[in-house]
Design a protein around this motif. Structure first.
Motif, PDB file in Angstrom:
ATOM      1  N   ASP A   5       0.826  -1.210   0.000  1.00  0.00           N
ATOM      2  CA  ASP A   5       0.000   0.000   0.000  1.00  0.00           C
ATOM      3  C   ASP A   5       0.861   1.262   0.000  1.00  0.00           C
ATOM      4  O   ASP A   5       0.408   2.340   0.345  1.00  0.00           O
ATOM      5  CB  ASP A   5      -1.015  -0.005   1.156  1.00  0.00           C
ATOM      6  CG  ASP A   5      -0.455  -0.610   2.418  1.00  0.00           C
ATOM      7  OD1 ASP A   5       0.778  -0.726   2.491  1.00  0.00           O
ATOM      8  OD2 ASP A   5      -1.255  -0.965   3.311  1.00  0.00           O
ATOM      9  N   THR A   6       2.108   1.120  -0.423  1.00  0.00           N
ATOM     10  CA  THR A   6       2.985   2.285  -0.500  1.00  0.00           C
ATOM     11  C   THR A   6       2.502   3.223  -1.613  1.00  0.00           C
ATOM     12  O   THR A   6       2.340   2.775  -2.751  1.00  0.00           O
ATOM     13  CB  THR A   6       4.420   1.839  -0.864  1.00  0.00           C
ATOM     14  OG1 THR A   6       4.777   0.769  -0.010  1.00  0.00           O
ATOM     15  CG2 THR A   6       5.393   2.981  -0.737  1.00  0.00           C
ATOM     16  N   PRO A   7       2.291   4.502  -1.325  1.00  0.00           N
ATOM     17  CA  PRO A   7       1.884   5.415  -2.407  1.00  0.00           C
ATOM     18  C   PRO A   7       3.043   5.665  -3.380  1.00  0.00           C
ATOM     19  O   PRO A   7       4.210   5.631  -2.985  1.00  0.00           O
ATOM     20  CB  PRO A   7       1.517   6.699  -1.664  1.00  0.00           C
ATOM     21  CG  PRO A   7       2.218   6.606  -0.353  1.00  0.00           C
ATOM     22  CD  PRO A   7       2.387   5.155  -0.029  1.00  0.00           C
ATOM     23  N   GLN A   8       2.711   5.887  -4.641  1.00  0.00           N
ATOM     24  CA  GLN A   8       3.753   6.105  -5.665  1.00  0.00           C
ATOM     25  C   GLN A   8       4.616   7.317  -5.360  1.00  0.00           C
ATOM     26  O   GLN A   8       5.742   7.420  -5.835  1.00  0.00           O
ATOM     27  CB  GLN A   8       3.106   6.268  -7.032  1.00  0.00           C
ATOM     28  CG  GLN A   8       2.690   4.943  -7.609  1.00  0.00           C
ATOM     29  CD  GLN A   8       2.441   5.030  -9.094  1.00  0.00           C
ATOM     30  OE1 GLN A   8       3.056   5.814  -9.801  1.00  0.00           O
ATOM     31  NE2 GLN A   8       1.506   4.223  -9.572  1.00  0.00           N
ATOM     32  N   SER A   9       4.074   8.229  -4.572  1.00  0.00           N
ATOM     33  CA  SER A   9       4.820   9.446  -4.240  1.00  0.00           C
ATOM     34  C   SER A   9       5.920   9.182  -3.198  1.00  0.00           C
ATOM     35  O   SER A   9       6.771  10.030  -2.958  1.00  0.00           O
ATOM     36  CB  SER A   9       3.855  10.498  -3.693  1.00  0.00           C
ATOM     37  OG  SER A   9       3.155   9.943  -2.581  1.00  0.00           O
ATOM     38  N   THR A  14      10.047   2.621  -5.542  1.00  0.00           N
ATOM     39  CA  THR A  14      10.574   1.550  -6.400  1.00  0.00           C
ATOM     40  C   THR A  14      11.257   0.478  -5.569  1.00  0.00           C
ATOM     41  O   THR A  14      11.026  -0.726  -5.762  1.00  0.00           O
ATOM     42  CB  THR A  14      11.572   2.130  -7.432  1.00  0.00           C
ATOM     43  OG1 THR A  14      10.898   3.184  -8.120  1.00  0.00           O
ATOM     44  CG2 THR A  14      12.030   1.089  -8.427  1.00  0.00           C
ATOM     45  N   SER A  15      12.071   0.927  -4.622  1.00  0.00           N
ATOM     46  CA  SER A  15      12.787  -0.018  -3.771  1.00  0.00           C
ATOM     47  C   SER A  15      11.805  -0.899  -2.977  1.00  0.00           C
ATOM     48  O   SER A  15      12.002  -2.110  -2.841  1.00  0.00           O
ATOM     49  CB  SER A  15      13.687   0.788  -2.824  1.00  0.00           C
ATOM     50  OG  SER A  15      14.323  -0.048  -1.923  1.00  0.00           O
ATOM     51  N   LEU A  16      10.725  -0.282  -2.501  1.00  0.00           N
ATOM     52  CA  LEU A  16       9.740  -1.047  -1.715  1.00  0.00           C
ATOM     53  C   LEU A  16       8.961  -2.020  -2.596  1.00  0.00           C
ATOM     54  O   LEU A  16       8.617  -3.129  -2.170  1.00  0.00           O
ATOM     55  CB  LEU A  16       8.797  -0.089  -0.981  1.00  0.00           C
ATOM     56  CG  LEU A  16       9.490   0.735   0.125  1.00  0.00           C
ATOM     57  CD1 LEU A  16       8.561   1.819   0.655  1.00  0.00           C
ATOM     58  CD2 LEU A  16       9.966  -0.162   1.265  1.00  0.00           C
ATOM     59  N   ARG A  17       8.698  -1.632  -3.837  1.00  0.00           N
ATOM     60  CA  ARG A  17       8.013  -2.547  -4.767  1.00  0.00           C
ATOM     61  C   ARG A  17       8.915  -3.749  -5.082  1.00  0.00           C
ATOM     62  O   ARG A  17       8.446  -4.870  -5.227  1.00  0.00           O
ATOM     63  CB  ARG A  17       7.619  -1.826  -6.062  1.00  0.00           C
ATOM     64  CG  ARG A  17       6.564  -0.753  -5.870  1.00  0.00           C
ATOM     65  CD  ARG A  17       5.258  -1.306  -5.344  1.00  0.00           C
ATOM     66  NE  ARG A  17       4.577  -2.119  -6.345  1.00  0.00           N
ATOM     67  CZ  ARG A  17       3.567  -2.947  -6.081  1.00  0.00           C
ATOM     68  NH1 ARG A  17       3.150  -3.091  -4.842  1.00  0.00           N
ATOM     69  NH2 ARG A  17       2.992  -3.620  -7.039  1.00  0.00           N
TER      70      ARG A  17
END
Ligand code: ATP
Length: 249
Positions: A5-9, A14-17
């Motif tokens: 649920d990390t927001p793109q902002s 990217t690292s979390l994805r």
């Protein structure tokens, strides 16, 4: 994929994805718990190199692509982290060279080997070799077991995210080794023939594309020139400088 649920902002989006892919790999039984820790080490180095592909990595990728195309019996060695992070790109690379995929694990279990093979097949792989208990190379760990049709007879092994012992053993066995390792000071990076200091999620797609381009356009002489231009110690020194510069004030 585990939904993050990390927001793109988020600055580390990217690292979390990418981290989500490893966590998903763990849930599927592809990645080991130890693989999570190895990934954390990679994340730290990626932060230090600025999370982008540098000229020193591109130089290594150009040479690696040429070497893979000129090799007689190249093999792509896959561990749990590599499978979880870039399954599609490993399959594309395997087809493009062509070179078989072979599962090779430090924390070995037959179940995990089978799950990784199934996962790669789901992502389009035709054949995925597994290690055989009857064939060993010089490594003092589970990774000594190799496939008689694969790493055992390979003249070149592409081994992203490797540990130093195995890389040194493959070199001692007379094989050329190409690695992807974000730590330019690791024994793996130092002992490999070619070290791509970049995140596997960025490096393997580029490598696969360059293999396809060179295969379509380059002569054997041009491929040999690409290899000739690669200077291992210069590339590693440039990567180390990049990390040191991160802290310069
Ligand atoms: P060595 O034995 O070669 O000195 P090590 O003990 O650090 O290295 P491992 O713990 O097996 O070896 O870690 C594997 C290496 O892979 C680490 O150097 C780590 O920085 C790197 N790594 C982890 N994740 C990635 C990634 N996503 N992309 C590229 N490199 C990564």
């Amino acid at each position: 994929m585990t939904p993050s649920d990390t927001p793109q902002s988020h600055p580390r989006y990217t690292s979390l994805r990418i981290r989500d892919r490893i966590v998903d790999g763990l849930r599927r039984g592809i990645t080991s718990e130890h693989g999570l820790l190895a990934h954390g080490r990679g994340e730290a180095f990626d932060y230090l190199v600025g999370e982008r592909t540098h000229a020193f990595a591109n130089a290594a990728i150009e040479a690696a692509a040429a070497k893979m195309l000129l090799a007689k019996t190249p093999v792509i060695s896959v561990n749990g982290n590599a499978a979880a992070l870039v399954p599609d790109d490993l399959v594309k690379l395997s087809r493009a060279v062509p070179a078989p995929l072979e599962v090779n694990l430090f924390h070995r279990s037959e179940k995990r080997e089978r799950l990784i093979r199934e996962f790669l097949v789901e992502h389009g792989a035709d054949t995925v070799l597994l290690p055989s208990k009857n064939y060993a190379n010089g490594v003092d760990s589970n990774r000594r077991f190799v496939n008689p049709m694969g790493i055992s007879v390979a003249d070149l092994v592409f081994v992203p995210l490797e540990d130093g012992d195995r890389c040194e053993a493959l070199r001692a066995a007379g094989k050329e080794v190409i690695t992807v390792d974000l730590n330019p000071a690791s024994r793996t990076a130092e002992s490999a023939t070619i070290a791509i200091v970049d995140n596997i999620v960025r490096a393997v797609p580029i490598l696969s594309r360059i293999v396809q381009d060179l295969k379509a356009t380059a002569t054997p002489e041009e491929l040999a020139d690409n290899i000739e231009r690669y200077e291992h110690t210069t590339v590693l020194a440039a990567a180390r400088r990049q990390i040191v510069d991160k802290f310069s004030v």
